[in-house]
Structures are given as structure tokens and as C-alpha cells.
Design an enzyme around this catalytic site. Structure first.
Site, PDB file in Angstrom:
ATOM      1  N   ARG A  17       0.877  -1.151   0.032  1.00  0.00           N
ATOM      2  CA  ARG A  17       0.035  -0.030  -0.103  1.00  0.00           C
ATOM      3  C   ARG A  17       0.759   1.112   0.142  1.00  0.00           C
ATOM      4  O   ARG A  17       2.308   1.296   0.223  1.00  0.00           O
ATOM      5  CB  ARG A  17      -0.883   0.039   1.302  1.00  0.00           C
ATOM      6  CG  ARG A  17      -0.294   0.404   2.618  1.00  0.00           C
ATOM      7  CD  ARG A  17      -1.143  -0.073   3.913  1.00  0.00           C
ATOM      8  NE  ARG A  17      -0.639   0.061   5.003  1.00  0.00           N
ATOM      9  CZ  ARG A  17      -0.270   1.083   5.708  1.00  0.00           C
ATOM     10  NH1 ARG A  17      -0.794   2.112   5.363  1.00  0.00           N
ATOM     11  NH2 ARG A  17       0.190   0.903   6.925  1.00  0.00           N
ATOM     12  N   TYR A 161       9.507   9.313  15.920  1.00  0.00           N
ATOM     13  CA  TYR A 161       9.603   8.882  14.537  1.00  0.00           C
ATOM     14  C   TYR A 161      10.518   9.706  13.897  1.00  0.00           C
ATOM     15  O   TYR A 161      11.366   9.362  13.075  1.00  0.00           O
ATOM     16  CB  TYR A 161       8.154   9.142  14.153  1.00  0.00           C
ATOM     17  CG  TYR A 161       8.079   8.991  12.639  1.00  0.00           C
ATOM     18  CD1 TYR A 161       8.043   7.609  12.035  1.00  0.00           C
ATOM     19  CD2 TYR A 161       8.212   9.851  11.404  1.00  0.00           C
ATOM     20  CE1 TYR A 161       7.920   7.231  10.674  1.00  0.00           C
ATOM     21  CE2 TYR A 161       7.952   9.695  10.112  1.00  0.00           C
ATOM     22  CZ  TYR A 161       8.006   8.265   9.730  1.00  0.00           C
ATOM     23  OH  TYR A 161       7.804   8.078   8.372  1.00  0.00           O
ATOM     24  N   ILE A 194       2.911  13.333   2.366  1.00  0.00           N
ATOM     25  CA  ILE A 194       2.398  12.684   1.369  1.00  0.00           C
ATOM     26  C   ILE A 194       0.811  12.387   1.606  1.00  0.00           C
ATOM     27  O   ILE A 194       0.489  12.075   2.559  1.00  0.00           O
ATOM     28  CB  ILE A 194       3.221  11.298   0.903  1.00  0.00           C
ATOM     29  CG1 ILE A 194       4.432  11.603   0.592  1.00  0.00           C
ATOM     30  CG2 ILE A 194       2.531  10.800  -0.181  1.00  0.00           C
ATOM     31  CD1 ILE A 194       5.026  12.571  -0.208  1.00  0.00           C
TER      32      ILE A 194
END
Length: 254
Positions: A17, A161, A194
Site C-alpha cells: 500500500r 519517529y 504525502i
């Protein structure tokens, strides 16, 4: 011999994906055979592989949980056997470490469990999977690590992250140094914001417009903006690009 086989093979983690799927489809359009991995949804993984196969390419989907480091030896054996059975080869050409998980928690709300899960998938898993698969990568091949623009600038809620992606970019340079004897090039590609669920592009419209306004091109990125670029690196045209961080973000936060 591998060196006489003109068909290139790429292994893409998290290829079922988003950006990983786009990389797989774009690579296939360039004549590269694909091994992609999925974690929890085999239907999505095989849907991508079958789309490639039905389009005249060749692809296989394998299960891999990149947080389970103790399974990597068995996975490497599975890849080795697959190469022999499906391609009559011992090596593949390109590794794209794309699989990752996002973070949506402030530092004050980040538990040790969240921290460890982020570390395992986004950094530790990349390190040890690359280590296990490195003997299957052909000399003169390439490794691409998918990083993030968040390694360059900071937003609240993604501290672990972003820090791990910054660490991954450092690790990329060390990979390039230690695999230099085998002429394996290692680069990192850092997507900007994105328009995928992972990338945070699926928020309400006002949030989307706010993020888009931070970009010099005035829009959110698409998975294909990154996938097409990564696939374009998987060729000899990038033969002298090594140990680099390349941001594909449309000019965000410049």
C-alpha cells in the site's frame, strides 16, 4: 550466473500500500521484477503482485513483520529459495527498506510500548533485515532506505519517529561505508507530506490546506511522486549517487 541475467529484481518491504505499492508498480513498469512484503493483509499484498503479473511483469508477495527481528533469518532463507525457484538465481539487485509505522503522540503521552514499537520497525528492523539480506544482494547492487522530511524539521507529535528517521539517515551512510567493498550503493529518500493515510494527508480539508501551504509547490505530495522517483534510482543512471539523503517533498519548509 547472476551477472549475466539482465532482469533486475527489487525487494520492497511494505509494498502492499501507499508509497511501497507505488514503488513496486513503478519499478515493474521499468522492467524490474518485484518481491514485495506485506504484514497484516495478504490480500493487499497479492493484489499488487497480481496487478504486476497481469501487466506482463513478474512479482511475488511474501509475509514479513519487520518488528519481529527473530524471524529475519527464516525470511532470508525464504527469499533465497524463492530466487532459486522463480528466477534460477542466488541474488537480487535492489533492497528498498520502506516498511514503517507512524507516530501520533506528544512526548508527554508517549509510552515505552509506543517507543519500542517505533524503534523496532523504523530503525532496529531496518538494521537487522539489511544485515540478514545483505548476502543475497548482488555485488554492485543498491539499498534505498525510506526516511522522512521530519528528520530535517520538527512538528509536535512525531518526536520519536522523526528522531529515528534522522538516525536512519546516519545509518545509511554507515551502510554505504561498510558495503563499499562490494560496490553496493546505499541512499536514503525522504518523502515530504504525502497524501496517504500514513503521511497524514487524510485529515480534514483545512488541515490539508494548511500543510499544502507550507510547500513551495502548493500541494500535498502523491504516493507516485515518491514511488516514481525511487524506481528511477533503481538503474545505472544513478550509478555515482551514494551515501546521500534525497528529499522528495516539493520544497516543504524551505
Amino acid at each position: 550466473m547472476d551477472t549475466k541475467n539482465k532482469t533486475k529484481i527489487v525487494l520492497i518491504t511494505g509494498g502492499s500500500r501507499g508509497i511501497g505499492k507505488s514503488i513496486a508498480l513503478s519499478a515493474a513498469k521499468r522492467g524490474i521484477d518485484v518481491i514485495l512484503t506485506y504484514n497484516s493483509n495478504p490480500e493487499h499484498g497479492w493484489a499488487v503482485a497480481n496487478e504486476i503479473n497481469n501487466g506482463g511483469g513478474k512479482a511475488v508477495a511474501l509475509h514479513l513483520d519487520t518488528s519481529k527481528i527473530n524471524t529475519f533469518g527464516g525470511f532470508a532463507d525464504q527469499v533465497s529459495q524463492l530466487l532459486k525457484d522463480e528466477w534460477g538465481r542466488e541474488h537480487f539487485d535492489y533492497l528498498v527498506n520502506n516498511a514503517g509505522i507512524a507516530q501520533r503522540s506528544l512526548i508527554k503521552d508517549t509510552t515505552e510500548e509506543i517507543f519500542d514499537e517505533l524503534v523496532n520497525v523504523n530503525f532496529k528492523g531496518v538494521f537487522f533485515l539489511t544485515q540478514k539480506l545483505s548476502t543475497l544482494i548482488i555485488d554492485g547492487g543498491q539499498i534505498i532506505n525510506i526516511s522522512s522530511a521530519l528528520a530535517r524539521f520538527a512538528f509536535p507529535g512525531v518526536a520519536v519517529y522523526g528522531a529515528l528517521k534522522a538516525g536512519l539517515e546516519g545509518l545509511t551512510r554507515y551502510f554505504a561505508k561498510e558495503y563499499a567493498e562490494r560496490k553496493i550503493r546505499v541512499n536514503s529518500v525522504a518523502p515530504g507530506t504525502i497524501d496517504t493515510e500514513f503521511g497524514g494527508g487524510k485529515g480534514d480539508e483545512s488541515h490539508r490546506q494548511q500543510i499544502a501551504s507550507m510547500n513551495a509547490l502548493g500541494r500535498l505530495g502523491l504516493a507516485d511522486d515518491v514511488g516514481d522517483f525511487v524506481a528511477s534510482l533503481l538503474s545505472d543512471d544513478s550509478r555515482y549517487v551514494n551515501a546521500q539523503r534525497i528529499e522528495v517533498g516539493g520544497g516543504i519548509m524551505i
